[in-house]
Write an enzyme that holds these catalytic residues in place. Sequence first.
Site, short mmCIF file in Angstrom:
data_model
loop_
_atom_site.label_atom_id
_atom_site.label_comp_id
_atom_site.label_asym_id
_atom_site.label_seq_id
_atom_site.Cartn_x
_atom_site.Cartn_y
_atom_site.Cartn_z
CD GLU A 218 56.63 7.66 105.97
OE1 GLU A 218 56.43 7.81 104.74
OE2 GLU A 218 57.53 8.25 106.59
CD GLU A 359 60.88 6.78 107.66
OE1 GLU A 359 60.70 7.89 107.09
OE2 GLU A 359 60.63 5.68 107.13
#
Length: 460
Positions: A218, A359
Amino acid sequence: MRWHSTRGRGPGRAVPAALTATAALVALSVASPSAATGTSAAPEAAPARAGTDWLHTEGNRIVDAQGNEVWLTGANWFGFNAGERVFHGLWSVNLETVTRSMAERGINIVRVPVSTQLLLEWKNGRAAVPSAVNTWANPELKDRNTLQVFDAFLALAEKYGMKVMLDVHSAEADNSGHIHPVWWKGAVTTEDFYAAWEWVTARYKDNDTLVAMDVKNEPHGTQSSSPRAKWDGTADQDNFKHVCETAGKRILAINPQVLVLCEGTEIYPRNGTGWNSTAASDYHFTWWGGNLRGVRDHPVDLGEHQDQLVYSPHDYGPLVHQQPWFQGDWNRTTLERDVWDPNWLYLHKENTAPLLIGEWGGHLDNGPNQKWMTALRDLIAENRIHQTFWCLNPNSGDTGGLLGHDWTTWDEAKYALLKPALWQAGNKFVGLDHEVPLGGVNSTTGISLGEHYGAAPTAR
């Protein structure tokens, strides 16, 4: 004792809700070793067998060495990235029990978040004996350091026919380390980040249980953040595209058979604007790590090993953050048109490269969040997009997990939602090991990759 950690992420334009880090370690009510303060030599890892299960890409597919298509369908289990430096849950449950349970239920790959700091501790022979392992529940882990616990997990994954992906989740070993937007922090430099990847790749280069490396979790930051991750054609320190290429090439120089996963950023400039603008209106926003619009203009180039590249966006629902696309009347069609297609799905539709959604997940609310989760699940299943569900852990604050807070009972409703996105054939789950059935040699729920493609099962 129930532990809790939050999974905050910077979702688009708004500032996320306040985040609460996991509390500091306290003594467990059962006997467990204290964390070592000295150094411990890191023994060389020995593979259990010669690697035969390596994967590569062809267009938007991932295939085995024979060119047979595979489908990576798994889950995340975090903790090695955090202050505990081992899987969460080992303070109460047995490592093998959980590993076997995942395999029997169709998890064929586990994404394991770690930190650069932890990898450097392993590299430098400073792996400590963790205090967060219940040695009454895990007597085989008594006096084992964090690296030895990870090696024990790799051996169990192989035993039960599962594969493993490493993800550098944060620079520092910190339960909230993922909040930091970039791959360097404090004493951890970008060169440390590369060196950590090189070391762990070399250690496991002959072990085909570890088949994929997710370069950095991320990368994010808005137009006014400092630091923040961008995506362009420069060699600037904050250009994640350049970092992904550099790390990927250094990994593949050591093990040219491992998959390299590159996530996206949070923002990308609109046409006619550039990264120097501080106006929010000049950018496309999405989830942290979910913006791969830049690949069209600046694709990751891994040179002769381009067929090891997989792009890996993240995507979440309205209970994580009420994004603009969750306002008003929305459905799968609008999500695909307005969010998924422009940010990452175009890479699959145009046969550019495979996608693995690293995710996705959340609480079942019988409402908007479940509506989003079902829509993405259906997209994954219909297009056979690779995925690792977030997460196994029940202590993910904004999503919950597949396990209940006893770390033993499965959330059957959530698992039922996930199940259609797990690789199945003939009412059996399909693993990624050519020899070992998913669930182990005596599995009643899984088959091996070899069996799926017509080979007779082989006991080991």
